[in-house]
Design an enzyme around this catalytic site. Structure first.
Site, PDB file in Angstrom:
ATOM      1  N   GLU A  76       0.843  -1.195   0.000  1.00 30.78           N
ATOM      2  CA  GLU A  76       0.000   0.000   0.000  1.00 30.78           C
ATOM      3  C   GLU A  76       0.875   1.240   0.000  1.00 30.78           C
ATOM      4  O   GLU A  76       2.023   1.224   0.473  1.00 30.78           O
ATOM      5  CB  GLU A  76      -0.916  -0.005   1.232  1.00 30.78           C
ATOM      6  CG  GLU A  76      -1.897   1.153   1.272  1.00 30.78           C
ATOM      7  CD  GLU A  76      -2.947   1.011   2.373  1.00 30.78           C
ATOM      8  OE1 GLU A  76      -3.869   1.836   2.415  1.00 30.78           O
ATOM      9  OE2 GLU A  76      -2.843   0.064   3.175  1.00 30.78           O
ATOM     10  N   ASN A 103     -12.768  -1.104  -0.807  1.00 27.64           N
ATOM     11  CA  ASN A 103     -12.026  -1.685   0.312  1.00 27.64           C
ATOM     12  C   ASN A 103     -12.658  -1.242   1.624  1.00 27.64           C
ATOM     13  O   ASN A 103     -12.971  -0.065   1.794  1.00 27.64           O
ATOM     14  CB  ASN A 103     -10.561  -1.222   0.271  1.00 27.64           C
ATOM     15  CG  ASN A 103      -9.835  -1.530   1.572  1.00 27.64           C
ATOM     16  OD1 ASN A 103      -9.469  -2.659   1.830  1.00 27.64           O
ATOM     17  ND2 ASN A 103      -9.636  -0.504   2.405  1.00 27.64           N
ATOM     18  N   GLU A 104     -12.836  -2.190   2.525  1.00 22.53           N
ATOM     19  CA  GLU A 104     -13.377  -1.881   3.856  1.00 22.53           C
ATOM     20  C   GLU A 104     -14.535  -0.896   3.776  1.00 22.53           C
ATOM     21  O   GLU A 104     -14.512   0.183   4.383  1.00 22.53           O
ATOM     22  CB  GLU A 104     -12.282  -1.361   4.795  1.00 22.53           C
ATOM     23  CG  GLU A 104     -11.349  -2.452   5.261  1.00 22.53           C
ATOM     24  CD  GLU A 104     -10.389  -2.010   6.368  1.00 22.53           C
ATOM     25  OE1 GLU A 104     -10.553  -0.903   6.915  1.00 22.53           O
ATOM     26  OE2 GLU A 104      -9.481  -2.797   6.696  1.00 22.53           O
ATOM     27  N   TYR A 149      -6.837  -8.111  12.076  1.00 21.30           N
ATOM     28  CA  TYR A 149      -5.490  -7.858  12.564  1.00 21.30           C
ATOM     29  C   TYR A 149      -5.342  -8.393  13.980  1.00 21.30           C
ATOM     30  O   TYR A 149      -6.252  -8.279  14.808  1.00 21.30           O
ATOM     31  CB  TYR A 149      -5.184  -6.353  12.542  1.00 21.30           C
ATOM     32  CG  TYR A 149      -4.952  -5.822  11.150  1.00 21.30           C
ATOM     33  CD1 TYR A 149      -3.707  -5.934  10.553  1.00 21.30           C
ATOM     34  CD2 TYR A 149      -5.985  -5.232  10.426  1.00 21.30           C
ATOM     35  CE1 TYR A 149      -3.491  -5.448   9.266  1.00 21.30           C
ATOM     36  CE2 TYR A 149      -5.780  -4.750   9.143  1.00 21.30           C
ATOM     37  CZ  TYR A 149      -4.530  -4.865   8.573  1.00 21.30           C
ATOM     38  OH  TYR A 149      -4.311  -4.393   7.298  1.00 21.30           O
ATOM     39  N   GLU A 193      -6.430  -8.899   4.146  1.00 20.44           N
ATOM     40  CA  GLU A 193      -5.593  -8.138   5.084  1.00 20.44           C
ATOM     41  C   GLU A 193      -5.560  -8.906   6.394  1.00 20.44           C
ATOM     42  O   GLU A 193      -6.608  -9.159   6.993  1.00 20.44           O
ATOM     43  CB  GLU A 193      -6.133  -6.719   5.318  1.00 20.44           C
ATOM     44  CG  GLU A 193      -5.906  -5.766   4.157  1.00 20.44           C
ATOM     45  CD  GLU A 193      -6.279  -4.326   4.487  1.00 20.44           C
ATOM     46  OE1 GLU A 193      -6.124  -3.921   5.672  1.00 20.44           O
ATOM     47  OE2 GLU A 193      -6.728  -3.607   3.574  1.00 20.44           O
ATOM     48  N   GLN A 227       2.176  -5.885   5.901  1.00 21.76           N
ATOM     49  CA  GLN A 227       2.343  -5.672   4.479  1.00 21.76           C
ATOM     50  C   GLN A 227       3.725  -6.154   4.061  1.00 21.76           C
ATOM     51  O   GLN A 227       4.492  -6.649   4.890  1.00 21.76           O
ATOM     52  CB  GLN A 227       2.138  -4.209   4.135  1.00 21.76           C
ATOM     53  CG  GLN A 227       0.705  -3.743   4.321  1.00 21.76           C
ATOM     54  CD  GLN A 227       0.484  -2.295   3.923  1.00 21.76           C
ATOM     55  OE1 GLN A 227       1.343  -1.660   3.305  1.00 21.76           O
ATOM     56  NE2 GLN A 227      -0.647  -1.747   4.296  1.00 21.76           N
TER      57      GLN A 227
END
Length: 521
Positions: free
Chosen positions: A53, A200-201, A267, A324, A373
């Site tokens: 990203e 995204n999201e 996460y 992610e 990432q």
């Protein structure tokens, strides 16, 4: 990839632990049974995907330094980073975000670099984005790596025409104005786009939408996303997170246009709290345990969403894409918090291996994932400082697990499993996965979650006689052992071998270790 042997101190520690283990009767140790006669779903190579990203030093300096840089480069890409990523056989790279994707104007990143407009990256640090790395650079990157492309489109601040023209720019073969523009910018042949994300999201930084509203927008945008016959990417819908299955339920019921899968983000925060996530180094065993407990929630989340998908999509046409995932700690003192730079330790390696074993278990639906990432951001493979580079413990787990890319999963049963307890919570003491590799070898991965105690396991294979195990082990003395720029690496793979008799093959697992071995006759 360089191998090392365990040093004397490490070997003595393992042997001492093994003596303690040998005091237990054989019936007391975990028994691992692999059924090689019942092949399961393929472990898709894209499970080992990466994420790049426009965030901090993830792309600029981490990957792209420009042709005129004094850092050795291949047409502007860091030579050391490219070679390291090639070594772990990166199958897929997601770009340009993340949250950045829903503010990204793709036309800013094409044409002569000195004419590209400067924007402000409002999501990550408020820094200026000069768009030196754009569409052409991204596809050159994946071509250098031999990887596939996962492009995330801008649904948040974009419009259907903008998204449709970007896809046409990338994949078109006609003489339309957009395709001719690509040719003018130096690329005659179209690129292959393996996956294309529509937003995204959407529940968060992508627009704070409701699932039903996003489903309508997806149908709207997807209507106009067209490619030449045979070049259509797998379209990805922006799904949910944690235990909220409403996104998976709503999207799998209501999206009428092309959709290959639904994304999911999770996460690992040691504390489970965003305001104070926990530290990347200097942590006690309580935080080690909490981190592993948090990351193994991934299994629960996947099971909940699979249950919904199995009801709405019994033919299993839809994939569940964890695009992610990874550890997220408090910002390092003295660094820009918005750059999300964090140290990477042996604990991160164990987290990565645990997630891989979970993904393997759900390979019927989990067909693609992207760790967050690739370089210098969150749970990175690589850290750089100017012209220096270090490979992280997480990098080495990707290296060990290469053998599982496109392997055929095999059922594994663990009887009399060890337990790792702290307070009122209990974790499995070991995590296991097995598969038949593309080379025909039977591979076994094992993780010892306990940072204090070695563990012996017994391995039996139904459908074959295996007397040996040979591969590599990743471990270290400290829970927060890491590889830094100012001293010799503390975490690197070492050679590993065990021998026995069929049905009596026993493996010694050092404390806090990750092992991947090939079983042999």
């Amino acid at each position: 990839m360089k191998l090392k042997v365990l040093n004397l101190k490490q070997t003595l520690a393992i042997l001492a632990s093994s003596v303690a283990i040998s005091a237990f009767a054989a019936d007391d140790i975990p028994q691992i049974t692999i059924d090689a006669t019942k092949p399961g779903p393929t472990i898709d190579r894209d499970i080992y995907g990466q994420f790049a990203e426009h965030l901090g030093r993830g792309i600029y300096e981490g990957i792209w330094v420009g042709k005129d840089s004094e850092i050795e480069n291949i047409n502007g890409f860091r030579t050391d980073v490219i070679e390291a990523l090639r070594d772990i056989n990166v199958p897929l790279v997601r770009w340009p975000g993340g949250c950045f994707a829903d503010e990204y104007r793709w036309r800013d990143g094409i044409g002569p670099r000195d004419e590209r407009p400067v924007r402000v990256n409002t999501h990550w640090g408020g820094v200026e984005e000069d768009n030196a790395f754009g569409t052409h650079e991204f596809f050159e990157l994946v071509e250098l790596l031999g990887a596939d492309a996962y492009v995330n489109g801008n649904l948040g601040t974009g419009n259907p025409r903008e998204m449709a023209e970007w896809l046409e720019y990338m994949t078109g073969t006609s003489t339309s104005a957009v395709v001719e523009e690509r040719r003018k910018n130096g690329r005659d042949e179209p690129w292959e786009v393996a996956y294309f994300g529509i937003g995204n999201e959407a529940w968060g930084c992508g627009g704070h939408m409701r699932p039903a509203y996003y489903a309508d927008l997806y149908n709207h945008f997807a209507t106009f996303l067209k490619t030449p016959r045979g070049s259509e990417p797998k379209f990805v819908a922006s799904g949910g997170h944690t235990t909220d299955t409403s996104w998976t339920d709503t999207l799998s019921k209501n999206i009428q246009r092309q959709m290959a899968g639904i994304s999911f983000h999770f996460y690992t925060l040691p504390t489970g709290e965003w305001d104070d996530k926990g530290e990347s180094i200097g942590f006690a065993e309580e935080e080690w345990f909490a981190t592993l407990w948090q990351t193994l929630r991934m299994d629960e989340f996947i099971r909940l969403n699979k249950k919904v998908l199995d009801k709405n999509d019994p033919e299993k046409k839809l994939g569940f894409y964890v695009d992610e995932w990874g550890t997220w700690y408090n910002p390092e003192e003295g660094r820009e918090p918005g750059f999300l730079y964090q140290q990477n330790t042996l604990r991160d390696a164990v987290v990565a291996a645990l997630n891989f074993n979970v993904f393997h278990q759900h390979a019927d639906r989990v067909r693609m994932t992207n760790i967050a990432q690739m370089v210098n951001v969150l749970q990175a493979m690589i850290l750089t400082e100017e012209d220096e580079m270090v490979l992280t413990p997480t990098y080495y787990v990707y290296d060990l697990y290469q053998v599982f890319q496109d392997a055929t999963s095999l059922p594994v049963e663990v009887t009399n499993p060890a337990s790792y307890r702290m307070g009122e919570k209990t974790l499995p003491g070991i995590s296991v996965s097995a598969a038949r590799g593309k080379d025909g070898q039977l591979y076994l991965s094992l993780v010892n979650l306990n940072p204090q105690r070695a563990q012996q396991v017994s391995v039996d294979v139904q459908g074959g006689e295996y007397r040996s195990a040979q591969g590599r082990v990743l471990t270290a003395e400290a829970m927060d052992a890491r590889n830094t720029f100012d001293r010799e690496p503390e975490v690197e793979p070492a050679q590993y071998r065990a021998e026995g008799e069929p049905g009596e093959l026993k493996l010694e697992l050092p404390p806090k270790s990750v092992i991947v071995v090939a079983l042999g006759a």
